[in-house]
Enzyme design. Structure first.
Site, PDB file in Angstrom:
ATOM      1  N   ARG A  10     -27.611 -82.524 -29.605  1.00 22.60           N
ATOM      2  CA  ARG A  10     -27.167 -82.415 -30.361  1.00 22.60           C
ATOM      3  C   ARG A  10     -28.164 -84.267 -31.339  1.00 22.60           C
ATOM      4  O   ARG A  10     -27.351 -83.908 -32.048  1.00 22.60           O
ATOM      5  CB  ARG A  10     -25.559 -82.555 -29.875  1.00 22.60           C
ATOM      6  CG  ARG A  10     -24.254 -83.397 -30.965  1.00 22.60           C
ATOM      7  CD  ARG A  10     -23.411 -83.230 -29.645  1.00 22.60           C
ATOM      8  NE  ARG A  10     -22.524 -84.073 -30.633  1.00 22.60           N
ATOM      9  CZ  ARG A  10     -21.278 -83.247 -31.625  1.00 22.60           C
ATOM     10  NH1 ARG A  10     -21.557 -82.740 -32.036  1.00 22.60           N
ATOM     11  NH2 ARG A  10     -20.247 -84.351 -32.555  1.00 22.60           N
ATOM     12  N   ARG A  47     -21.852 -79.169 -29.394  1.00 21.54           N
ATOM     13  CA  ARG A  47     -21.000 -79.595 -28.808  1.00 21.54           C
ATOM     14  C   ARG A  47     -21.209 -78.566 -27.271  1.00 21.54           C
ATOM     15  O   ARG A  47     -21.259 -77.395 -27.476  1.00 21.54           O
ATOM     16  CB  ARG A  47     -19.416 -80.996 -28.688  1.00 21.54           C
ATOM     17  CG  ARG A  47     -19.474 -81.693 -28.907  1.00 21.54           C
ATOM     18  CD  ARG A  47     -18.328 -81.698 -29.183  1.00 21.54           C
ATOM     19  NE  ARG A  47     -17.645 -83.053 -30.061  1.00 21.54           N
ATOM     20  CZ  ARG A  47     -17.042 -83.098 -31.050  1.00 21.54           C
ATOM     21  NH1 ARG A  47     -17.181 -81.851 -31.908  1.00 21.54           N
ATOM     22  NH2 ARG A  47     -17.106 -84.281 -31.508  1.00 21.54           N
ATOM     23  N   TYR A  70     -26.257 -93.793 -35.485  1.00 17.31           N
ATOM     24  CA  TYR A  70     -27.961 -92.590 -35.444  1.00 17.31           C
ATOM     25  C   TYR A  70     -28.140 -93.081 -37.036  1.00 17.31           C
ATOM     26  O   TYR A  70     -29.573 -92.829 -37.045  1.00 17.31           O
ATOM     27  CB  TYR A  70     -27.317 -90.846 -36.251  1.00 17.31           C
ATOM     28  CG  TYR A  70     -26.816 -90.116 -35.230  1.00 17.31           C
ATOM     29  CD1 TYR A  70     -27.412 -89.996 -34.035  1.00 17.31           C
ATOM     30  CD2 TYR A  70     -25.102 -89.826 -34.623  1.00 17.31           C
ATOM     31  CE1 TYR A  70     -26.808 -89.300 -32.933  1.00 17.31           C
ATOM     32  CE2 TYR A  70     -25.209 -89.080 -33.941  1.00 17.31           C
ATOM     33  CZ  TYR A  70     -25.523 -88.964 -33.295  1.00 17.31           C
ATOM     34  OH  TYR A  70     -24.887 -88.434 -31.565  1.00 17.31           O
ATOM     35  N   LYS A 100     -13.338 -81.611 -30.888  1.00 17.56           N
ATOM     36  CA  LYS A 100     -12.216 -82.155 -30.783  1.00 17.56           C
ATOM     37  C   LYS A 100     -10.762 -82.587 -31.325  1.00 17.56           C
ATOM     38  O   LYS A 100     -11.216 -82.538 -32.262  1.00 17.56           O
ATOM     39  CB  LYS A 100     -12.916 -83.742 -30.807  1.00 17.56           C
ATOM     40  CG  LYS A 100     -14.244 -83.730 -29.606  1.00 17.56           C
ATOM     41  CD  LYS A 100     -14.191 -84.865 -28.672  1.00 17.56           C
ATOM     42  CE  LYS A 100     -15.113 -84.558 -27.673  1.00 17.56           C
ATOM     43  NZ  LYS A 100     -15.794 -86.669 -27.368  1.00 17.56           N
ATOM     44  N   HIS A 144     -25.975 -82.436 -24.832  1.00 14.66           N
ATOM     45  CA  HIS A 144     -26.143 -84.104 -25.891  1.00 14.66           C
ATOM     46  C   HIS A 144     -27.267 -84.220 -26.760  1.00 14.66           C
ATOM     47  O   HIS A 144     -27.179 -85.301 -27.315  1.00 14.66           O
ATOM     48  CB  HIS A 144     -25.060 -84.777 -25.097  1.00 14.66           C
ATOM     49  CG  HIS A 144     -24.148 -84.988 -25.534  1.00 14.66           C
ATOM     50  ND1 HIS A 144     -22.893 -84.037 -25.862  1.00 14.66           N
ATOM     51  CD2 HIS A 144     -24.107 -86.276 -26.666  1.00 14.66           C
ATOM     52  CE1 HIS A 144     -22.248 -84.745 -26.953  1.00 14.66           C
ATOM     53  NE2 HIS A 144     -22.578 -85.777 -27.309  1.00 14.66           N
ATOM     54  N   HIS A 152     -17.402 -84.999 -36.698  1.00 12.05           N
ATOM     55  CA  HIS A 152     -17.135 -86.606 -36.051  1.00 12.05           C
ATOM     56  C   HIS A 152     -15.744 -87.054 -36.934  1.00 12.05           C
ATOM     57  O   HIS A 152     -15.576 -86.789 -38.284  1.00 12.05           O
ATOM     58  CB  HIS A 152     -18.112 -87.613 -36.595  1.00 12.05           C
ATOM     59  CG  HIS A 152     -19.166 -87.350 -35.340  1.00 12.05           C
ATOM     60  ND1 HIS A 152     -20.103 -88.295 -35.433  1.00 12.05           N
ATOM     61  CD2 HIS A 152     -19.156 -87.132 -34.528  1.00 12.05           C
ATOM     62  CE1 HIS A 152     -21.047 -88.121 -34.656  1.00 12.05           C
ATOM     63  NE2 HIS A 152     -20.570 -87.970 -33.306  1.00 12.05           N
TER      64      HIS A 152
END
Length: 345
Positions: free
Chosen positions: A282, A165, A314, A200, A279, A305
């Protein structure tokens, strides 16, 4: 207060305490904290003179309706609700409130679009670009421009190599550092060929670094002292900046906006379609690895994730690629153009 712009509204003390908790205990990024601050300012603006302790679920529903009427989309509403919910979840027990007024409330669902990704050929054209090239011939760059180009190549190679990120990349350090005032959130280890980041939710992950990225990073680390201008006094006064892997022209840790601008310029110079942002690299990393390896769980781990459902999007990118190959190659897949369709009598 309701007439003041939301971004100028001062936060309540308990809100400031919550943001401080997220920064120190949960290690949230500056970008996330800034977004939460804006969301909390919006809540205060909507509530007006109503105390935070008196806000009910009915009030929250009305605020959502007002924001939706002003044109705020489902994703923005969902993010704002998450900010408000997180604050009350932390503060309500301390304040003795009967419950969280935001609990159970959901924003309208938004259609989930596919993330934009470059093709393998476009990605190669982007990363193989030589700055200053005109008509296939590389111009002689000035030393400041050469240093910036060395840094940018290392950043973009690392983005695509490891699927980071933007906040994770700008937060990287040259090495792990822990002092009384500072601890690295992320760092690079070229000898081991890996990068460690704090993603995150404060989740730590380690991702491999490819050979092309390692080569670019090695070249940049040789150039970095000329741009960083490290010295003992600066290291002591600003350990967060002095240990930064990527720095700006003034020697401080590079800002996310600078990375975005530089990537956009690099892409245009390389002849890659416009609107290439961090992004996109990514997304390209994820879709290209998935097309080759077909290992959804591994891609989930590398992207950081929390849920595999986030990574599953994806697979839709991969199916689009397969569908195009099918339409082009299968002898019975050819479709007539609309104008060619005729009704037989």
């Amino acid at each position: 207060m309701t007439g003041a712009p939301a971004d100028t509204v001062p936060l309540a003390p308990q809100m400031l305490q919550w943001l401080q908790h997220l920064e120190t205990a949960r290690r949230y990024s500056a970008h996330t904290l800034s977004a939460y601050r804006r969301d909390l300012q919006q809540l205060i603006t909507l509530a007006g003179s109503l105390p935070l302790a008196d806000i009910s679920s009915g009030h929250i529903r009305r605020y959502l309706g007002q924001l939706h009427a002003r044109g705020m989309g489902p994703r923005s509403l969902a993010r704002m609700l998450a900010s408000w919910r997180g604050f009350y979840q932390w503060w309500a027990p301390q304040a003795g409130l009967p419950g969280n007024p935001v609990a159970g409330l959901r924003a309208p669902k938004a259609p989930r679009g596919l993330p934009k990704a470059l093709s393998v050929e476009q990605t190669q054209a982007l990363l193989d670009h030589v700055p200053g090239t005109v008509g296939g011939v590389a111009a002689l760059l000035s030393e400041p421009d050469r240093l910036v180009a060395s840094r940018d190549r290392a950043m973009f190679e690392l983005f695509y190599s490891s699927g980071l990120r933007l906040s994770e990349l700008t937060g990287l350090d040259v090495r792990y550092l822990k002092t009384a005032q500072y601890e690295s959130a992320g760092w690079i280890d070229l000898e081991a060929g890996e990068v460690s980041v704090l993603g995150k939710g404060g989740k730590r992950r380690t991702v491999p670094v490819g050979e092309a990225a390692r080569t670019a990073l090695t070249a940049w680390l040789a150039d970095r002292p000329s741009l960083a201008k490290d010295d003992a006094s600066r290291l002591a006064a600003h350990p967060a900046d002095a240990n930064a892997l990527f720095v700006g022209v003034r020697g401080a840790r590079i800002a996310p906006r600078v990375v975005q601008t530089q990537l956009s310029r690099w892409a245009q110079a390389a002849g890659v379609p416009a609107h290439v942002h961090p992004h996109v690299l990514r997304h390209s990393f994820a879709s290209h690895v998935l097309q080759s390896a077909e290992d959804l769980r591994a891609v989930q781990e590398m992207l950081g994730h929390a849920s595999i459902s986030t990574t599953q999007i994806y697979t839709r990118l991969d199916f689009q690629h397969l569908a195009k190959v099918y339409d082009k190659a299968h002898p019975r897949a050819a479709r007539a153009a609309p104008d060619d369709k005729k009704t037989s009598s």
